[in-house]
Write a protein that holds these residues in place. Structure first.
Motif, PDB file in Angstrom:
ATOM      1  N   ILE A  96       9.260   6.292   4.778  1.00  0.00           N
ATOM      2  CA  ILE A  96       7.885   6.482   5.312  1.00  0.00           C
ATOM      3  C   ILE A  96       7.805   5.229   6.433  1.00  0.00           C
ATOM      4  O   ILE A  96       7.465   5.367   7.659  1.00  0.00           O
ATOM      5  N   ALA A 108       0.858  -1.310   0.050  1.00  0.00           N
ATOM      6  CA  ALA A 108      -0.079  -0.035   0.038  1.00  0.00           C
ATOM      7  C   ALA A 108       0.916   1.108  -0.068  1.00  0.00           C
ATOM      8  O   ALA A 108       0.474   2.253  -0.643  1.00  0.00           O
ATOM      9  N   THR A 109       1.999   1.218   0.796  1.00  0.00           N
ATOM     10  CA  THR A 109       2.857   2.506   0.824  1.00  0.00           C
ATOM     11  C   THR A 109       3.761   2.566  -0.428  1.00  0.00           C
ATOM     12  O   THR A 109       3.696   3.681  -0.944  1.00  0.00           O
ATOM     13  N   HIS A 147      11.628   6.545  -1.137  1.00  0.00           N
ATOM     14  CA  HIS A 147      10.311   7.130  -0.238  1.00  0.00           C
ATOM     15  C   HIS A 147       9.604   6.310   0.629  1.00  0.00           C
ATOM     16  O   HIS A 147       9.308   6.459   1.626  1.00  0.00           O
ATOM     17  N   ALA A 148       9.375   5.172  -0.030  1.00  0.00           N
ATOM     18  CA  ALA A 148       8.423   4.319   0.966  1.00  0.00           C
ATOM     19  C   ALA A 148       9.354   3.724   1.776  1.00  0.00           C
ATOM     20  O   ALA A 148       8.719   3.566   3.097  1.00  0.00           O
ATOM     21  N   ARG A 180       2.067   1.822  -3.537  1.00  0.00           N
ATOM     22  CA  ARG A 180       1.380   2.356  -4.340  1.00  0.00           C
ATOM     23  C   ARG A 180       0.896   3.844  -3.972  1.00  0.00           C
ATOM     24  O   ARG A 180       0.920   4.498  -4.987  1.00  0.00           O
ATOM     25  N   GLU A 181       1.151   4.138  -2.797  1.00  0.00           N
ATOM     26  CA  GLU A 181       0.936   5.678  -2.379  1.00  0.00           C
ATOM     27  C   GLU A 181       2.149   6.499  -3.066  1.00  0.00           C
ATOM     28  O   GLU A 181       1.888   7.522  -3.357  1.00  0.00           O
ATOM     29  N   THR A 182       3.454   5.778  -2.955  1.00  0.00           N
ATOM     30  CA  THR A 182       4.362   6.693  -3.423  1.00  0.00           C
ATOM     31  C   THR A 182       4.674   6.450  -4.815  1.00  0.00           C
ATOM     32  O   THR A 182       5.739   6.970  -5.548  1.00  0.00           O
ATOM     33  N   GLY A 183       3.921   5.779  -5.525  1.00  0.00           N
ATOM     34  CA  GLY A 183       3.672   5.816  -6.903  1.00  0.00           C
ATOM     35  C   GLY A 183       5.185   4.713  -7.296  1.00  0.00           C
ATOM     36  O   GLY A 183       5.754   4.831  -8.390  1.00  0.00           O
TER      37      GLY A 183
END
Length: 69
Positions: free
Chosen positions: A38, A23-24, A34-35, A26-29
């Motif tokens: 996070i 999910a992370t 970046h994932a 997907r959220e970070t493209g």
């Protein structure tokens, strides 16, 4: 929220971790760096987990085209 937490009760930790990582991503493209930031894990750890998920047949978001992971 409590309803979201209640849905996690009884699930294996590895499954919850996998779903959170995917999910992370997907959220970070698909941006692995970046994932990892996070999630608070090393990029190497994240890459290893992504490799295992892909080998298991899970849909892993691709990194941005200008990004090499």
């Amino acid at each position: 929220d409590q309803a979201a937490l209640d849905q996690l009760v009884g699930l294996p930790i590895a499954e919850v971790e996998r779903d959170l990582i995917l999910a992370t991503l997907r959220e970070t493209g698909g941006n692995r760096t970046h994932a990892a930031a996070i999630l608070g894990v090393a990029i190497r750890t994240l890459r290893n987990k992504i490799g295992a998920y892909a080998a298991e047949g899970h849909d892993v978001p691709e990194p941005p085209s200008s990004f090499v992971a």
